[in-house]
Design a protein around this motif. Structure first.
Motif, PDB file in Angstrom:
ATOM      1  N   MET A 169       0.957  -1.140   0.090  1.00 27.11           N
ATOM      2  CA  MET A 169       0.420  -0.212   0.006  1.00 27.11           C
ATOM      3  C   MET A 169       0.782   0.965  -0.173  1.00 27.11           C
ATOM      4  O   MET A 169       1.482   1.060   0.742  1.00 27.11           O
ATOM      5  CB  MET A 169      -1.189   0.042   1.175  1.00 27.11           C
ATOM      6  N   ASN A 170       0.814   2.118  -1.166  1.00 23.33           N
ATOM      7  CA  ASN A 170       1.797   3.512  -0.652  1.00 23.33           C
ATOM      8  C   ASN A 170       0.676   4.992  -0.233  1.00 23.33           C
ATOM      9  O   ASN A 170      -0.157   4.660  -1.984  1.00 23.33           O
ATOM     10  CB  ASN A 170       1.591   3.877  -2.419  1.00 23.33           C
ATOM     11  N   ILE A 171       0.713   4.644   0.790  1.00 24.33           N
ATOM     12  CA  ILE A 171       0.224   6.155   1.743  1.00 24.33           C
ATOM     13  C   ILE A 171       1.471   7.609   1.430  1.00 24.33           C
ATOM     14  O   ILE A 171       2.649   6.673   1.994  1.00 24.33           O
ATOM     15  CB  ILE A 171       0.299   5.542   2.692  1.00 24.33           C
ATOM     16  N   THR A 172       0.431   8.031   0.747  1.00 28.59           N
ATOM     17  CA  THR A 172       1.453   9.805   1.012  1.00 28.59           C
ATOM     18  C   THR A 172       1.020  10.219   2.139  1.00 28.59           C
ATOM     19  O   THR A 172       0.208   9.537   2.677  1.00 28.59           O
ATOM     20  CB  THR A 172       0.955   9.893   0.316  1.00 28.59           C
ATOM     21  N   ARG A 173       1.518  11.138   2.543  1.00 32.04           N
ATOM     22  CA  ARG A 173       1.098  12.219   3.742  1.00 32.04           C
ATOM     23  C   ARG A 173      -0.024  12.356   3.752  1.00 32.04           C
ATOM     24  O   ARG A 173      -0.517  13.131   4.433  1.00 32.04           O
ATOM     25  CB  ARG A 173       2.477  13.134   3.896  1.00 32.04           C
ATOM     26  N   GLN A 174      -0.446  13.208   2.258  1.00 31.49           N
ATOM     27  CA  GLN A 174      -1.932  13.411   1.248  1.00 31.49           C
ATOM     28  C   GLN A 174      -2.258  13.189   1.818  1.00 31.49           C
ATOM     29  O   GLN A 174      -3.551  13.492   2.522  1.00 31.49           O
ATOM     30  CB  GLN A 174      -1.531  14.430   0.085  1.00 31.49           C
ATOM     31  N   THR A 175      -2.895  11.924   1.772  1.00 31.15           N
ATOM     32  CA  THR A 175      -3.429  10.758   1.858  1.00 31.15           C
ATOM     33  C   THR A 175      -3.809  10.877   3.525  1.00 31.15           C
ATOM     34  O   THR A 175      -5.469  11.031   3.856  1.00 31.15           O
ATOM     35  CB  THR A 175      -3.238   9.394   1.416  1.00 31.15           C
ATOM     36  N   LEU A 176      -3.143  10.896   4.045  1.00 31.76           N
ATOM     37  CA  LEU A 176      -3.049  10.392   5.470  1.00 31.76           C
ATOM     38  C   LEU A 176      -4.390  11.752   6.089  1.00 31.76           C
ATOM     39  O   LEU A 176      -4.873  11.586   6.775  1.00 31.76           O
ATOM     40  CB  LEU A 176      -1.328  10.352   6.093  1.00 31.76           C
ATOM     41  N   LEU A 177      -3.467  13.115   5.814  1.00 29.41           N
ATOM     42  CA  LEU A 177      -3.539  14.070   5.706  1.00 29.41           C
ATOM     43  C   LEU A 177      -5.612  14.553   5.419  1.00 29.41           C
ATOM     44  O   LEU A 177      -6.431  14.329   6.414  1.00 29.41           O
ATOM     45  CB  LEU A 177      -3.531  15.360   5.030  1.00 29.41           C
ATOM     46  N   LEU A 178      -5.970  13.364   4.568  1.00 29.22           N
ATOM     47  CA  LEU A 178      -7.052  13.714   3.792  1.00 29.22           C
ATOM     48  C   LEU A 178      -7.915  12.422   4.821  1.00 29.22           C
ATOM     49  O   LEU A 178      -9.323  13.017   5.480  1.00 29.22           O
ATOM     50  CB  LEU A 178      -7.380  13.224   2.395  1.00 29.22           C
ATOM     51  N   GLY A 179      -6.852  11.404   5.215  1.00 26.58           N
ATOM     52  CA  GLY A 179      -8.036  10.221   5.881  1.00 26.58           C
ATOM     53  C   GLY A 179      -9.207  11.505   6.919  1.00 26.58           C
ATOM     54  O   GLY A 179      -9.634  11.294   7.951  1.00 26.58           O
ATOM     55  N   TRP A 180      -7.712  12.048   7.763  1.00 23.78           N
ATOM     56  CA  TRP A 180      -7.707  12.684   9.631  1.00 23.78           C
ATOM     57  C   TRP A 180      -8.708  13.664   9.482  1.00 23.78           C
ATOM     58  O   TRP A 180     -10.121  13.909  10.202  1.00 23.78           O
ATOM     59  CB  TRP A 180      -6.499  12.800   9.518  1.00 23.78           C
ATOM     60  N   GLY A 181      -8.398  14.206   7.850  1.00 27.75           N
ATOM     61  CA  GLY A 181      -9.932  15.376   8.058  1.00 27.75           C
ATOM     62  C   GLY A 181     -10.996  14.837   7.714  1.00 27.75           C
ATOM     63  O   GLY A 181     -11.946  15.302   8.440  1.00 27.75           O
ATOM     64  N   LEU A 182     -11.701  14.221   6.542  1.00 29.07           N
ATOM     65  CA  LEU A 182     -12.606  13.555   6.667  1.00 29.07           C
ATOM     66  C   LEU A 182     -12.967  12.198   7.479  1.00 29.07           C
ATOM     67  O   LEU A 182     -14.269  12.550   8.431  1.00 29.07           O
ATOM     68  CB  LEU A 182     -12.642  12.270   4.981  1.00 29.07           C
TER      69      LEU A 182
ATOM     70  N   LEU B  36     -16.163  21.874  12.536  1.00 29.32           N
ATOM     71  CA  LEU B  36     -15.974  23.449  11.588  1.00 29.32           C
ATOM     72  C   LEU B  36     -14.596  23.201  11.400  1.00 29.32           C
ATOM     73  O   LEU B  36     -13.083  23.468  11.234  1.00 29.32           O
ATOM     74  CB  LEU B  36     -17.037  24.296  11.447  1.00 29.32           C
ATOM     75  N   ILE B  37     -14.209  23.751  12.971  1.00 23.99           N
ATOM     76  CA  ILE B  37     -13.009  23.758  13.847  1.00 23.99           C
ATOM     77  C   ILE B  37     -11.736  22.979  13.990  1.00 23.99           C
ATOM     78  O   ILE B  37     -10.912  23.593  14.375  1.00 23.99           O
ATOM     79  CB  ILE B  37     -13.595  24.776  14.659  1.00 23.99           C
ATOM     80  N   GLN B  38     -11.937  21.680  13.838  1.00 21.47           N
ATOM     81  CA  GLN B  38     -11.288  20.654  13.972  1.00 21.47           C
ATOM     82  C   GLN B  38     -10.364  20.112  12.326  1.00 21.47           C
ATOM     83  O   GLN B  38      -9.954  19.431  12.383  1.00 21.47           O
ATOM     84  CB  GLN B  38     -10.967  19.993  14.938  1.00 21.47           C
TER      85      GLN B  38
ATOM     86  N   VAL C 167     -12.048  12.704  10.714  1.00 22.69           N
ATOM     87  CA  VAL C 167     -12.729  13.742  11.928  1.00 22.69           C
ATOM     88  C   VAL C 167     -14.112  14.768  11.632  1.00 22.69           C
ATOM     89  O   VAL C 167     -14.854  14.730  12.198  1.00 22.69           O
ATOM     90  CB  VAL C 167     -11.388  14.773  12.272  1.00 22.69           C
ATOM     91  N   THR C 168     -14.264  14.906  11.206  1.00 24.15           N
ATOM     92  CA  THR C 168     -15.458  15.316  10.089  1.00 24.15           C
ATOM     93  C   THR C 168     -16.387  14.764  10.358  1.00 24.15           C
ATOM     94  O   THR C 168     -17.478  15.388  11.208  1.00 24.15           O
ATOM     95  CB  THR C 168     -15.437  16.528   8.823  1.00 24.15           C
ATOM     96  N   GLY C 169     -16.083  13.104   9.706  1.00 24.24           N
ATOM     97  CA  GLY C 169     -17.610  12.761  10.060  1.00 24.24           C
ATOM     98  C   GLY C 169     -17.883  12.651  10.921  1.00 24.24           C
ATOM     99  O   GLY C 169     -19.018  11.981  11.480  1.00 24.24           O
ATOM    100  N   ALA C 170     -16.885  12.123  11.945  1.00 26.94           N
ATOM    101  CA  ALA C 170     -17.309  11.394  13.394  1.00 26.94           C
ATOM    102  C   ALA C 170     -17.607  12.552  14.226  1.00 26.94           C
ATOM    103  O   ALA C 170     -19.033  11.895  14.505  1.00 26.94           O
ATOM    104  CB  ALA C 170     -15.521  10.551  13.629  1.00 26.94           C
ATOM    105  N   TYR C 171     -17.814  13.810  13.607  1.00 20.62           N
ATOM    106  CA  TYR C 171     -18.278  14.877  14.951  1.00 20.62           C
ATOM    107  C   TYR C 171     -19.362  15.226  14.504  1.00 20.62           C
ATOM    108  O   TYR C 171     -20.720  15.187  15.030  1.00 20.62           O
ATOM    109  CB  TYR C 171     -17.469  16.326  14.964  1.00 20.62           C
ATOM    110  N   LEU C 172     -20.034  15.070  12.613  1.00 21.48           N
ATOM    111  CA  LEU C 172     -21.294  14.746  12.593  1.00 21.48           C
ATOM    112  C   LEU C 172     -22.433  13.707  13.157  1.00 21.48           C
ATOM    113  O   LEU C 172     -23.148  13.951  13.146  1.00 21.48           O
ATOM    114  CB  LEU C 172     -21.704  15.493  10.885  1.00 21.48           C
ATOM    115  N   LEU C 173     -21.184  12.379  13.164  1.00 19.90           N
ATOM    116  CA  LEU C 173     -22.627  11.507  13.180  1.00 19.90           C
ATOM    117  C   LEU C 173     -22.581  11.517  14.990  1.00 19.90           C
ATOM    118  O   LEU C 173     -23.552  11.741  14.793  1.00 19.90           O
ATOM    119  CB  LEU C 173     -21.365  10.627  13.127  1.00 19.90           C
TER     120      LEU C 173
END
Length: 174
Positions: free
Chosen positions: A1-14, A152-154, A16-22
């Motif tokens: 699996m070729n994970i980039t830091r950009q992919t990791l940042l996207l994973g964290w952002g999505l 929104l803020i995290q 965290v946002t999704g978990a707070y909305l849930l």
């Protein structure tokens, strides 16, 4: 699996946002939402932790600090829930997450490269600190909207950082 830091940042952002909305949804839809929220967070945070592990040595200290701090904060939440101590639960499920964001984003602002990225995370740290103060002084201050504000803020700052990071790396490679 070729994970980039950009992919990791996207994973964290999505996640965290999704978990707070849930969390916000469960808080309104369920009579006793705490267990559902705790297990939702445990499940959603598996994605960025697995991505961090897959990134391995290419992950920087910042990523490992966030992964470790998230795990510790979640363990604290599970402990507060198990103890059923109302004052501790009030702090754990509300002010703690603002404080967590304030500390984490302040550290991130210092650690990242690029002025725009530093400003983004410093702003997120300030907003989280203000949220912690407001919720600490008045636990009902954001009642009914707290987790929307946290999304929104995290979560959103990490998503906004995606193009900033890409631009900074492109400039550094020129």
């Amino acid at each position: 699996m070729n994970i980039t830091r950009q992919t990791l940042l996207l994973g964290w952002g999505l996640t965290v946002t999704g978990a707070y909305l849930l969390t916000e949804y469960f808080g309104h839809a369920l009579e006793e939402p705490h267990s559902a929220i705790l297990w939702t967070w445990a499940g959603t945070m598996l994605l960025p932790v697995v991505l961090t592990l897959a990134l391995g040595r290419r992950a920087n200290a910042l990523v490992w600090v966030w992964a470790g701090a998230t795990a510790l904060a979640m363990l604290e939440n599970f402990g507060a829930h198990a103890a059923e101590a109302k004052p501790l639960m009030q702090f754990s499920f509300h002010a703690l997450w603002f404080l967590f964001g304030a500390a984490g984003f302040a550290y991130t602002a210092v650690a990242v490269k690029g002025t725009a990225r530093k400003q983004l995370y410093a702003g997120a740290a300030i907003l989280n600190l203000l949220g912690a103060i407001m919720v600490g002084l008045n636990p009902d201050f954001l009642k009914g909207y707290q987790y929307l504000v946290l999304a929104l803020i995290q979560g959103v700052p990490m998503l906004l950082d995606l193009p900033l990071r890409r631009r900074h790396e492109a400039q550094a490679n020129q």
